[in-house]
Scaffold this motif. Structure first.
Motif, PDB file in Angstrom:
ATOM      1  N   PHE A 159       0.943  -0.990  -0.516  1.00 32.60           N
ATOM      2  CA  PHE A 159      -0.005   0.423  -0.162  1.00 32.60           C
ATOM      3  C   PHE A 159       0.625   1.071   0.024  1.00 32.60           C
ATOM      4  CE2 PHE A 159      -2.496   3.741   2.266  1.00 32.60           C
ATOM      5  CZ  PHE A 159      -3.703   3.088   1.591  1.00 32.60           C
ATOM      6  N   THR A 160       1.531   1.363   1.014  1.00 38.23           N
ATOM      7  CA  THR A 160       2.329   2.470   1.334  1.00 38.23           C
ATOM      8  C   THR A 160       3.325   2.848  -0.189  1.00 38.23           C
ATOM      9  OG1 THR A 160       2.700   1.853   3.391  1.00 38.23           O
ATOM     10  CG2 THR A 160       4.285   4.022   2.827  1.00 38.23           C
ATOM     11  N   ILE A 161       3.966   1.966  -0.617  1.00 35.56           N
ATOM     12  CA  ILE A 161       4.767   2.225  -1.362  1.00 35.56           C
ATOM     13  C   ILE A 161       3.963   1.681  -2.348  1.00 35.56           C
ATOM     14  CG2 ILE A 161       6.516   0.445  -2.797  1.00 35.56           C
ATOM     15  CD1 ILE A 161       8.393  -0.726   0.145  1.00 35.56           C
ATOM     16  N   PRO A 162       3.488   1.029  -2.820  1.00 36.72           N
ATOM     17  CA  PRO A 162       2.461   1.330  -4.941  1.00 36.72           C
ATOM     18  C   PRO A 162       1.931   3.016  -4.264  1.00 36.72           C
ATOM     19  CG  PRO A 162       1.706  -0.499  -3.903  1.00 36.72           C
ATOM     20  CD  PRO A 162       2.708   0.397  -2.514  1.00 36.72           C
ATOM     21  N   LEU A 163       1.946   4.359  -3.066  1.00 36.22           N
ATOM     22  CA  LEU A 163       1.205   4.563  -3.175  1.00 36.22           C
ATOM     23  C   LEU A 163       2.310   5.936  -3.732  1.00 36.22           C
ATOM     24  CD1 LEU A 163      -2.304   5.148  -3.051  1.00 36.22           C
ATOM     25  CD2 LEU A 163      -1.598   5.684  -0.564  1.00 36.22           C
TER      26      LEU A 163
ATOM     27  N   ILE B 238       4.702   4.991  -5.311  1.00 36.89           N
ATOM     28  CA  ILE B 238       5.503   5.547  -6.280  1.00 36.89           C
ATOM     29  C   ILE B 238       4.525   6.102  -7.113  1.00 36.89           C
ATOM     30  CG2 ILE B 238       5.660   3.480  -8.658  1.00 36.89           C
ATOM     31  CD1 ILE B 238       6.129   1.181  -6.504  1.00 36.89           C
TER      32      ILE B 238
ATOM     33  N   TYR C 110       2.127   4.708  12.738  1.00 35.53           N
ATOM     34  CA  TYR C 110       1.955   4.706  11.351  1.00 35.53           C
ATOM     35  C   TYR C 110       1.468   3.156  10.751  1.00 35.53           C
ATOM     36  CZ  TYR C 110       3.293   2.659   6.863  1.00 35.53           C
ATOM     37  OH  TYR C 110       3.765   1.668   5.936  1.00 35.53           O
TER      38      TYR C 110
ATOM     39  N   ILE D 149      -1.973   3.568   8.563  1.00 36.72           N
ATOM     40  CA  ILE D 149      -2.117   3.192   7.467  1.00 36.72           C
ATOM     41  C   ILE D 149      -3.234   2.039   6.727  1.00 36.72           C
ATOM     42  CG2 ILE D 149      -0.674   0.618   7.334  1.00 36.72           C
ATOM     43  CD1 ILE D 149      -0.200   3.452   5.437  1.00 36.72           C
TER      44      ILE D 149
ATOM     45  N   PRO E 157      -6.863   2.341   3.252  1.00 36.54           N
ATOM     46  CA  PRO E 157      -6.518   1.494   2.217  1.00 36.54           C
ATOM     47  C   PRO E 157      -8.819   1.393   2.512  1.00 36.54           C
ATOM     48  CG  PRO E 157      -4.932   0.039   3.104  1.00 36.54           C
ATOM     49  CD  PRO E 157      -6.031   1.496   3.816  1.00 36.54           C
TER      50      PRO E 157
ATOM     51  N   ILE F 231      -7.486   4.150  -7.078  1.00 38.63           N
ATOM     52  CA  ILE F 231      -6.591   3.893  -6.497  1.00 38.63           C
ATOM     53  C   ILE F 231      -5.482   2.883  -5.897  1.00 38.63           C
ATOM     54  CG2 ILE F 231      -5.659   5.837  -5.273  1.00 38.63           C
ATOM     55  CD1 ILE F 231      -6.437   7.690  -7.025  1.00 38.63           C
ATOM     56  N   ILE F 232      -6.836   2.287  -5.387  1.00 38.55           N
ATOM     57  CA  ILE F 232      -5.653   1.093  -4.801  1.00 38.55           C
ATOM     58  C   ILE F 232      -4.786   0.246  -6.533  1.00 38.55           C
ATOM     59  CG2 ILE F 232      -6.116  -1.232  -3.473  1.00 38.55           C
ATOM     60  CD1 ILE F 232      -6.992   1.121  -1.824  1.00 38.55           C
TER      61      ILE F 232
ATOM     62  N   SER G 107      -2.149   1.890  -8.290  1.00 43.90           N
ATOM     63  CA  SER G 107      -1.298   1.877  -7.435  1.00 43.90           C
ATOM     64  C   SER G 107      -0.020   0.142  -7.472  1.00 43.90           C
ATOM     65  CB  SER G 107      -1.417   2.680  -6.469  1.00 43.90           C
ATOM     66  OG  SER G 107      -2.059   1.407  -5.468  1.00 43.90           O
ATOM     67  N   MET G 108      -1.696  -0.578  -7.357  1.00 47.50           N
ATOM     68  CA  MET G 108      -0.911  -1.973  -7.008  1.00 47.50           C
ATOM     69  C   MET G 108      -0.087  -2.386  -9.263  1.00 47.50           C
ATOM     70  SD  MET G 108      -2.612  -4.770  -4.442  1.00 47.50           S
ATOM     71  CE  MET G 108      -1.628  -4.512  -3.242  1.00 47.50           C
TER      72      MET G 108
ATOM     73  N   ILE H 152       0.830  -0.291 -11.018  1.00 52.45           N
ATOM     74  CA  ILE H 152       1.465   0.568 -11.577  1.00 52.45           C
ATOM     75  C   ILE H 152       3.525  -0.786 -10.123  1.00 52.45           C
ATOM     76  CG2 ILE H 152       2.763   2.969 -10.908  1.00 52.45           C
ATOM     77  CD1 ILE H 152       0.849   3.478 -12.608  1.00 52.45           C
ATOM     78  N   PHE H 153       2.832  -0.477  -9.359  1.00 50.59           N
ATOM     79  CA  PHE H 153       3.891  -1.055  -8.158  1.00 50.59           C
ATOM     80  C   PHE H 153       4.723  -2.829  -9.237  1.00 50.59           C
ATOM     81  CE2 PHE H 153       4.199  -4.348  -5.038  1.00 50.59           C
ATOM     82  CZ  PHE H 153       5.633  -3.526  -4.135  1.00 50.59           C
TER      83      PHE H 153
ATOM     84  N   THR I 297      -4.757  -7.031   0.828  1.00 53.23           N
ATOM     85  CA  THR I 297      -4.090  -5.347   1.521  1.00 53.23           C
ATOM     86  C   THR I 297      -5.766  -5.313   1.356  1.00 53.23           C
ATOM     87  OG1 THR I 297      -2.960  -5.459  -0.256  1.00 53.23           O
ATOM     88  CG2 THR I 297      -3.406  -3.674   0.670  1.00 53.23           C
TER      89      THR I 297
END
Lengths: 310, 267, 376
Positions: free
Chosen positions: A30-34, A36, B103, B107, B111, B118-119, B122-123, B125-126, B145
């Motif tokens: 979550f944090t890393i993808p966001l 990015i 944190y 966090i 989600p 967005i989720i 972002s995944m 692209i990740f 997640t």
């Protein structure tokens, strides 16, 4: 000999052991993808998708391109109309549920459609609204129409289906807060000379503010980020930000622009959430006394006005 | 007084009228779909009742069933993982102060409140940035997640009702940390854990948007299959599927409710 | 004597800027029924939790029979706790709750069964042995908690306001039961409470606490009859307290006879004290309401050291076995004095005193006392 840990060290160790697997999972997925996404929104687009490592604000500049700006504005108005529509329907529903003897059954009735797969619910509307759909077929059979009318693939259909999809999100929080509301206050207001509507608007609404803001956020955020509904029941001029993001990723392959739009969605959602949390907290801090006082004040003011107008 | 009661009975209030209309509004589309699932012909012209589409759904839709199998695999693996991680984290966050606590708390809610798009994006692209091939694993990771916050939230809610003194009592009476977890904490919060797990299963079976982004060839889930059916040639098999799915969720929900009630009654 | 001696030395504990415990030292003897008494937030529970191992001091030491126990986790200490909220395991029956500690130690089956039944008998819960905690009343729950805490045969039983959630009658009964159990098992009990009557009735010794400090340690009699500070005097029972100045101090038998100037009583008052006071010292003069006599006529007495005042009944409060009178004295300061009058047999009762009656209040020098630490 086993080392004896001090209580504080133990606490640190135990908390870490319990919570860190989830912490690591969220960081990774979550944090890393966001992050990015945040990063990519400031980079230059690659030729075939991806990015080049060069800082630029191009993506944000592109957002002001008229064709995109139009989509942003449309997303805003569709979201606001659909959200307000949901809440306007939800207020009397929540009120009736809170007053009803059959709360469990009513809750169930509200939630059951909601358990059904979202695509299937959209599909249901397609089969009702489309040219060969249920309504048209029915009207033709009844002789009111001679040929099918296009009821779908327009912004109206998008708003309608969005309301249908997210209505329970508005009803449930409103029901919970109205249920906690002390209805004796309404009687008190009536007793002091307010009409039924005045009592509801001036006494109940200020006391269910947190429910209203929760309902607003719960419906607004998912509607604002809607993707499937405009895609399946919207027309050419129904694209919303969610659709742009997907198009930019999968078709145009402009990742920085998709990231920039994602940032906008994220920021607006976060602002909404914090606003809701802030409202909730403030209401908690309000003691019963101040509620009582504001009630009295409202009613006194109201009376004065009535007297003056005579 | 008598007049007042008479008044109440004589008319339905505006709010309850709205409520009944809303319930009708919520059910009519589903009802239409279910009704036409028993229609013999294609389209919205009623010919006569038959189970034709159900036969087709059960015997002639192999790719639908393989998508359903994928859905089940993903639902169970991701729900089990999410339940495990989320439960432990909820316990840790509720009762211990440690570095990184804020944190993790923050966090763990995000989600849930961010739009699904967005989720998903972002995944996607990740995964492409770290060069993980899209497929069952990426769907599993994505589902875990978005399921995690719900388990975390439900177990936390259960823990809020839980008196921390019982944990201290267990320690005081000679239980070490893991004995306390196994013999006191888990048995008490198990209803919360189970409802969290069930919620994960339903959400995982239902998710389309996020799965859409992170799925690869051959890893399509049932919602993806339904999507392609809607997009590229609607077949009334969907109608039949709708009814089956509604029945399925109702059965799960009711058995689970009963189960929860017995658990609650016995503790 | 079973149990351990507990030595708490200079223990301090702060939560942020709030000092929960401020340099507290106390020694609790073997087998003693020791109470920590004070208002909420005074630090009594924090001290108990430090002894139990749920909290830890910033500085200071805690020793059981001379051995430092601070590094030990709760499960390794010789103490067991009875919690305010009972803390029963909701998923286990009464039997299994009591058996919990033994199961952890893997006690052999027959021995376990015998002991569990023995302790359930000790707290008189034989009939409820298979019930879940949710089916028990508050008093029954607390009995289960006591049995469960005792079954490990600890050297110290820590009780954290165990009766505060119960109603008054039940509280009395359970308190007596606790005392009986204490006599039977003979271990050290540390009892935390904010209820002075509980503490006075069962304790061997009491430590009165306020704002993280121990103000006085003593037997119930000492605490009540010779409060060390103004706070103790006010917190334990009811008091009439007036600031005063010492005018004279002379030996009087084993004690001292003081003459003090109490401005709000309009002049000089005689009072005895165990210790001498400096002339001119600013102290407090105190007299308990039940030691003040109330009469319609001036008291007929030849006692030299009698203090007597005229006043008017401002407010009578009837409560069955006694009445409480607020008397407004007839002087410039118009102070209010609280008086308890026990209702006795009809013939001994004397004339009835009513609202707005003019009355006389009086007490001897031996009934008043001086509080030197005025907490001001």
């Amino acid at each position: 000999m086993k080392k004896v840990l001090k209580p504080r060290e133990r606490e640190q160790l135990l908390g870490t052991t319990y919570a860190f697997p989830m912490g690591i999972w969220f960081t990774l997925f979550f944090t890393i993808p966001l992050s990015i996404i945040v990063l990519y929104s400031f980079l230059k687009r690659g030729l075939y998708g991806g990015v080049e490592w060069e800082f630029t604000l191009d993506a944000y500049r592109q957002m002001f391109n008229p064709s995109f700006a139009k989509v942003v504005i449309r997303t805003l108005w569709i979201s606001i109309v659909a959200t307000l529509g949901s809440i306007l329907i939800a207020i009397p529903c929540g009120y009736a549920m809170a007053k009803s003897k059959y709360q469990t059954i009513l809750l169930f009735l509200i939630i059951i459609p909601f358990w059904t797969n979202s695509l299937i619910r959209i599909y249901a509307w397609i089969s009702i609204l489309s040219t060969e759909g249920f309504i048209n077929t029915l009207l033709i059979k009844m002789g009111i129409l001679t040929e099918g009318v296009q009821l779908i693939y327009n912004n109206g259909a998008v708003v309608l289906v969005l309301i249908y999809m997210y209505l329970p999100f508005a009803i449930l929080p409103l029901f919970t807060t109205i249920d906690k509301f002390d209805f004796a206050l309404l009687d008190a207001a009536r007793d002091l000379g307010a009409t039924k509507l005045e009592a509801i608007v001036k006494v109940m609404f200020p006391n269910i503010k947190s429910g209203l803001s929760t309902a607003f956020i719960f419906t607004f955020i998912p509607i604002f980020g809607a993707y499937t509904v405009p895609l399946l029941v919207g027309g050419k001029d129904s694209t919303m930000i969610g659709n742009i993001i997907v198009d930019q990723v999968s078709k145009t392959r402009n990742w920085p622009l998709a990231s920039a739009f994602s940032m906008v969605l994220t920021l607006i959602s976060l602002v909404g959430v914090f606003w809701m949390l802030y409202n909730g907290k403030r209401e908690q801090q309000q003691t019963k006394k101040t509620t009582q006082q504001s009630l009295e004040l409202n009613i006194r003011r109201h009376h004065l006005r009535k007297v003056n107008s005579k | 007084m008598i007049k007042h009661q008479y008044n109440k009975k004589s008319k339905i209030s505006f709010s309850s009228a709205m409520l009944y209309l809303t319930i009708i509004f919520l059910f009519v589309p589903l009802f239409v779909v279910v009704l036409f699932s028993f229609n013999d012909s294609k389209g919205m012209q009623w010919s006569h009742a038959s189970l034709f589409w159900y036969k087709k759904l059960i015997f002639e839709s192999p790719s639908l069933w393989s998508a359903f199998k994928n859905s089940l695999i993903i639902a169970f693996t991701s729900s089990i993982t999410a339940t495990f991680l989320g439960t432990l984290a909820a316990i840790g966050i509720k009762w211990y102060r440690f570095k990184g606590r804020n944190y993790i708390t923050t966090i763990s809610y995000l989600p849930m409140v961010l739009p699904e798009v967005i989720i998903g994006i972002s995944m996607l692209i990740f995964f492409s940035a770290v060069r993980v091939r899209l497929g069952m694993f990426t769907i599993f990771a994505a589902h875990t997640t978005f399921n995690l916050p719900f388990v975390f939230m439900m177990v936390s809610a259960r823990l809020d009702e839980f008196d921390y003194s019982t944990v201290e009592a267990a320690r005081d009476l000679g239980a070490n940390e893991s004995q306390t977890l196994r013999k006191v904490i888990i048995p008490t919060i198990i209803p919360g854990v189970l409802s969290g797990f069930l919620m994960c299963i339903t959400m995982s079976l239902e998710d389309f948007v996020i799965t859409f982004f992170v799925s690869g060839p051959g890893s399509g889930t049932l919602p993806l299959y339904v999507y392609s059916m809607i997009r590229y040639g609607v077949s009334p098999v969907i109608n039949a599927l709708t009814f089956v799915m509604i029945l399925g969720t109702m059965v799960i929900a009711f058995t689970f409710r009963r189960f929860l009630k017995t658990v609650a009654a016995s503790s | 004597m079973k149990g351990v001696e507990i030595a708490v030395e200079q223990v301090s504990r702060a939560y942020g800027t709030f000092k929960a415990l401020d340099d507290v030292s106390v020694t609790i003897h073997k087998g003693e029924f020791f109470s920590l008494l004070g208002p909420s937030g005074c630090g009594k529970t924090t001290l108990l939790r430090i002894i139990a191992g749920f909290d830890y001091p910033d500085t200071g030491t805690v020793e059981f029979d001379g051995k430092d126990i601070l590094p030990l986790p709760p499960d390794k200490r010789q103490s067991n706790t009875v919690f305010q909220t009972y803390a029963l395991f909701p998923h286990l029956t009464v039997y299994e709750n009591v058996a919990f500690p033994l199961r952890l130690r893997r006690v052999e089956k027959e021995e376990l069964d015998r002991k569990v039944r023995e302790y359930i008998r000790l707290v008189q819960l034989e009939e409820h042995i298979d019930k879940k905690p949710s089916m028990l009343s508050g008093g029954q729950k607390q009995r289960v908690a006591i049995a469960r805490a005792l079954i490990n045969e600890p050297s110290v039983l820590l009780l954290d306001e165990p009766l505060s959630a119960l109603d008054a009658k039940l509280r009395q009964n359970l308190l007596i039961e606790l005392d009986v159990i204490h006599d039977k098992v003979g271990i050290t009990f540390i009892y935390v409470t904010h209820d002075q009557s509980e503490a006075l009735s069962v304790s061997d010794r009491i430590a009165v606490m306020n704002k993280g400090k121990i103000l006085q340690i003593g037997t119930p009699y000492e605490i009540y009859e010779a409060p060390a500070t103004r706070f103790v005097a006010q917190f334990i029972g009811e008091s009439n307290i007036f600031p005063c100045k010492v005018l004279a101090c002379e030996p009087y038998g084993k004690e001292y006879m003081l003459t003090v100037d109490v401005p709000s009583l309009g002049g000089e008052v005689t009072v005895t004290d165990y210790d001498p006071s400096e002339i001119g010292a600013e102290v407090d003069f105190t007299v308990r309401p039940e030691k003040v006599r109330i009469t319609p006529n001036p008291p007929k007495t030849t006692h030299t050291y009698m203090n007597s005042y005229k006043g008017v009944v401002d407010e009578p409060v009837y409560s069955g076995f006694q009445s409480k009178f607020y008397i407004r004295l007839d002087n410039e300061a118009k102070p209010i004095i609280k008086v308890f009058k026990q209702h006795t047999a009809f013939l001994d009762e004397g004339p009835e005193i009513e609202w707005r009656d003019t009355v006389y209040v009086s007490w001897t020098a031996a009934d008043g006392y001086i509080v030197k630490e005025t907490d001001r």
